[in-house]
Write a protein that holds these residues in place. Sequence first.
Motif, PDB file in Angstrom:
ATOM      1  N   ALA A   1      36.336  45.786  47.042  1.00 14.66           N
ATOM      2  CA  ALA A   1      35.291  45.276  47.458  1.00 14.66           C
ATOM      3  C   ALA A   1      34.885  44.013  48.240  1.00 14.66           C
ATOM      4  O   ALA A   1      34.939  42.934  47.320  1.00 14.66           O
ATOM      5  CB  ALA A   1      34.286  45.812  47.676  1.00 14.66           C
ATOM      6  N   LEU A   2      35.088  43.551  49.303  1.00 14.92           N
ATOM      7  CA  LEU A   2      34.978  42.373  49.864  1.00 14.92           C
ATOM      8  C   LEU A   2      33.383  42.395  50.575  1.00 14.92           C
ATOM      9  O   LEU A   2      33.156  42.812  50.816  1.00 14.92           O
ATOM     10  CB  LEU A   2      36.735  42.211  51.299  1.00 14.92           C
ATOM     11  N   ASN A   3      33.398  40.840  50.852  1.00 13.62           N
ATOM     12  CA  ASN A   3      32.080  40.316  51.496  1.00 13.62           C
ATOM     13  C   ASN A   3      32.081  38.871  51.599  1.00 13.62           C
ATOM     14  O   ASN A   3      32.841  38.023  51.134  1.00 13.62           O
ATOM     15  CB  ASN A   3      31.101  40.485  49.683  1.00 13.62           C
ATOM     16  N   SER A   4      31.054  38.603  52.671  1.00 11.69           N
ATOM     17  CA  SER A   4      31.252  37.114  53.551  1.00 11.69           C
ATOM     18  C   SER A   4      30.928  36.163  52.577  1.00 11.69           C
ATOM     19  O   SER A   4      30.304  36.675  51.573  1.00 11.69           O
ATOM     20  CB  SER A   4      30.700  37.899  54.345  1.00 11.69           C
ATOM     21  N   GLY A   5      31.588  34.951  52.827  1.00 14.28           N
ATOM     22  CA  GLY A   5      31.741  34.032  51.756  1.00 14.28           C
ATOM     23  C   GLY A   5      32.508  34.302  50.757  1.00 14.28           C
ATOM     24  O   GLY A   5      32.146  32.651  50.046  1.00 14.28           O
ATOM     25  N   ASN A   6      33.145  35.022  50.493  1.00 13.55           N
ATOM     26  CA  ASN A   6      34.372  35.216  49.569  1.00 13.55           C
ATOM     27  C   ASN A   6      34.983  34.313  49.847  1.00 13.55           C
ATOM     28  O   ASN A   6      36.562  33.853  49.044  1.00 13.55           O
ATOM     29  CB  ASN A   6      34.551  36.380  48.872  1.00 13.55           C
ATOM     30  N   SER A   7      35.547  33.860  51.181  1.00 15.54           N
ATOM     31  CA  SER A   7      37.379  33.416  51.282  1.00 15.54           C
ATOM     32  C   SER A   7      37.618  32.211  50.543  1.00 15.54           C
ATOM     33  O   SER A   7      36.277  31.013  50.670  1.00 15.54           O
ATOM     34  CB  SER A   7      36.920  32.749  53.421  1.00 15.54           C
ATOM     35  N   GLY A   8      38.496  31.595  50.641  1.00 18.85           N
ATOM     36  CA  GLY A   8      39.145  30.696  50.328  1.00 18.85           C
ATOM     37  C   GLY A   8      39.109  30.647  48.017  1.00 18.85           C
ATOM     38  O   GLY A   8      39.155  30.460  47.597  1.00 18.85           O
ATOM     39  N   GLY A   9      38.418  31.801  47.890  1.00 16.36           N
ATOM     40  CA  GLY A   9      37.951  31.788  46.155  1.00 16.36           C
ATOM     41  C   GLY A   9      38.640  32.560  45.857  1.00 16.36           C
ATOM     42  O   GLY A   9      40.097  33.162  46.002  1.00 16.36           O
ATOM     43  N   GLY A  10      38.973  32.691  44.383  1.00 22.11           N
ATOM     44  CA  GLY A  10      40.377  32.739  43.830  1.00 22.11           C
ATOM     45  C   GLY A  10      40.085  34.740  42.730  1.00 22.11           C
ATOM     46  O   GLY A  10      39.723  35.233  42.507  1.00 22.11           O
ATOM     47  N   MET A  11      41.538  34.584  43.507  1.00 22.57           N
ATOM     48  CA  MET A  11      41.938  36.213  42.842  1.00 22.57           C
ATOM     49  C   MET A  11      42.340  36.542  41.829  1.00 22.57           C
ATOM     50  O   MET A  11      43.779  35.315  41.570  1.00 22.57           O
ATOM     51  CB  MET A  11      42.645  36.788  43.765  1.00 22.57           C
ATOM     52  N   PHE A  12      42.457  37.421  40.699  1.00 24.18           N
ATOM     53  CA  PHE A  12      43.252  36.321  39.687  1.00 24.18           C
ATOM     54  C   PHE A  12      43.498  38.319  39.010  1.00 24.18           C
ATOM     55  O   PHE A  12      43.199  39.365  39.251  1.00 24.18           O
ATOM     56  CB  PHE A  12      41.623  36.453  38.156  1.00 24.18           C
ATOM     57  N   ASN A  13      44.484  37.973  37.606  1.00 19.92           N
ATOM     58  CA  ASN A  13      45.056  39.535  37.486  1.00 19.92           C
ATOM     59  C   ASN A  13      44.589  39.493  35.879  1.00 19.92           C
ATOM     60  O   ASN A  13      43.310  38.604  35.743  1.00 19.92           O
ATOM     61  CB  ASN A  13      46.341  38.625  36.884  1.00 19.92           C
ATOM     62  N   GLU A  14      45.105  40.548  34.972  1.00 22.47           N
ATOM     63  CA  GLU A  14      44.226  40.981  34.141  1.00 22.47           C
ATOM     64  C   GLU A  14      44.622  40.020  32.721  1.00 22.47           C
ATOM     65  O   GLU A  14      43.872  40.615  31.829  1.00 22.47           O
ATOM     66  CB  GLU A  14      45.002  42.083  33.867  1.00 22.47           C
ATOM     67  N   TYR A  15      45.336  38.447  33.235  1.00 23.89           N
ATOM     68  CA  TYR A  15      45.109  37.077  32.029  1.00 23.89           C
ATOM     69  C   TYR A  15      44.380  36.796  32.587  1.00 23.89           C
ATOM     70  O   TYR A  15      43.985  35.393  31.840  1.00 23.89           O
ATOM     71  CB  TYR A  15      46.776  37.173  31.717  1.00 23.89           C
ATOM     72  N   GLY A  16      43.710  36.168  33.207  1.00 21.96           N
ATOM     73  CA  GLY A  16      42.566  35.385  33.780  1.00 21.96           C
ATOM     74  C   GLY A  16      43.600  34.290  34.715  1.00 21.96           C
ATOM     75  O   GLY A  16      43.142  33.441  35.204  1.00 21.96           O
ATOM     76  N   GLU A  17      44.553  34.279  35.348  1.00 22.13           N
ATOM     77  CA  GLU A  17      45.513  33.548  35.578  1.00 22.13           C
ATOM     78  C   GLU A  17      44.918  34.228  37.301  1.00 22.13           C
ATOM     79  O   GLU A  17      44.976  35.143  37.945  1.00 22.13           O
ATOM     80  CB  GLU A  17      47.108  33.290  35.618  1.00 22.13           C
ATOM     81  N   LEU A  18      45.287  32.838  38.285  1.00 18.57           N
ATOM     82  CA  LEU A  18      44.855  33.124  39.985  1.00 18.57           C
ATOM     83  C   LEU A  18      46.400  33.948  40.230  1.00 18.57           C
ATOM     84  O   LEU A  18      47.481  32.940  40.399  1.00 18.57           O
ATOM     85  CB  LEU A  18      45.607  31.444  40.298  1.00 18.57           C
ATOM     86  N   MET A  19      45.685  34.579  41.015  1.00 15.80           N
ATOM     87  CA  MET A  19      47.409  35.490  41.321  1.00 15.80           C
ATOM     88  C   MET A  19      47.295  35.602  43.301  1.00 15.80           C
ATOM     89  O   MET A  19      48.320  35.916  43.723  1.00 15.80           O
ATOM     90  CB  MET A  19      47.013  36.432  41.301  1.00 15.80           C
ATOM     91  N   GLY A  20      46.105  34.819  43.563  1.00 15.69           N
ATOM     92  CA  GLY A  20      45.712  34.629  45.461  1.00 15.69           C
ATOM     93  C   GLY A  20      45.012  33.979  45.307  1.00 15.69           C
ATOM     94  O   GLY A  20      44.085  33.985  44.935  1.00 15.69           O
ATOM     95  N   ILE A  21      44.312  33.710  46.324  1.00 15.36           N
ATOM     96  CA  ILE A  21      43.142  33.096  47.295  1.00 15.36           C
ATOM     97  C   ILE A  21      42.034  33.943  48.624  1.00 15.36           C
ATOM     98  O   ILE A  21      43.373  34.550  49.070  1.00 15.36           O
ATOM     99  CB  ILE A  21      43.487  32.162  48.502  1.00 15.36           C
TER     100      ILE A  21
END
Length: 438
Positions: free
Chosen positions: A276-296
């Motif tokens: 689920a996505l919400n306004s204002g989250n643009s540019g925030g981090g997407m993380f994997n199950e190890y807490g590593e950045l996997m996307g923006i």
Amino acid sequence: MKPRSRFFLITVIAISAVFVSVFFASCLTNETQGESAYEIAVKNGFEGSEEEWLESLKGDDGADGIDGTNGKDGEDAFTLEELVDYYLENNPGSTVEDFYASLGLDVTPGIKSIVQTALKSSVGIICRTTYRTPMGQSEQAWSGSGVIYKLSGNTAYIITNYHVAYDSYNNKYCENIKLYLYNRVLEDDMIEATVIGASKDNDIAVLKATSDLFLENTVQEVKVNTSDPVAGQATFAIGCPTLYTFSVTSGIVSVESEYITTSSSENVRVYRTDAALNSGNSGGGMFNEYGELMGISDAKSSDTTDDNVCYAIPASLAVAVADNIIENGGRRFMMGVSMNLTDMTTYVDDDGIIRTIYTYEVSEVSKESAAYGKVEVGDIMVSVALNDEESVKIDTSFRAQEYLMNARPGDTVNLTVKRGEETLTVQMTASEEYFTAI
């Protein structure tokens, strides 16, 4: 004026795993993974046998048990996070998964621990501008999110979206940007930031900010995983869907790689998620199950008939663009080669993941390009490497293009192709004339 949230998205990942408190009953050394956790602890000052170290990890009621006082000269023992950091620093190219494998364990950190770590590298962004209208001067504000990519002392480089950092009212980068950290939302805690560069085509921007708040132990640069996203992989996002409030959402990877057109950019490479996505989250981090950045976090579908169709820019692309902006002024090397897909092969790798290898044939070589006279129409693309680096297989349409984001003026580009029955490597120089804005 209260900022309005600009464009969309947060993609967060569904983590259905249960929080696990780990009791380290054994410590196995995996020679392919570098030093074991016990060896790391000894180098950090632990005195005692491996059995004593294992005993020091035990905690009350099944907790971690790594915060005791078994360090050198009575100092606190090492936290799990410190051990992981030390392992990664001393084993280049390794991952958090490798750390756990060195212990003979196949577990992921607890969700709570992952989120708390990810919050340390997350920022909220507020942009303001003034512009002229037929009725006079007007003001506008919008908000977004970002991640701390590089941190050196009190100076940070932040990755966010181009559409967050761009002032569309005046057709230039926003000149009034302020950041805030998790649980640091007072006016005195706002941090001024500037745009040092951006890529509209990839919807990525880099901000630079300096503040003593970055020196606090609640702040750290993000850990990055540039592996390709895999369908079904858990992912979660952190951002600011409402002003001054950080939010966490979760989902899985729905589509591993595709291209979309947004209101500000065309043909942006992304992966799809059902988070689920919400306004204002643009540019925030997407993380994997190890807490590593996997996307923006980037966008969500505007079609009202779509449910949970959201998008993120893969970390491999985001950090390649960010490094290019920081180190090379936002210019990329262009070989001048066009390709057509001619074949594809699907297989299952050792981890049970379905993989696809794509084969591309050169369809055109631009005149006065670096590849002209060296690459021929009909050549099959095999791999590419910069200078003496290990070659990267060209197994997807984007692999060579994104890898060459790392090229700098004067570098040697080694392109391996198959020409008829012969496989050969041609060399070209990344001269200034072959660079263009990213």
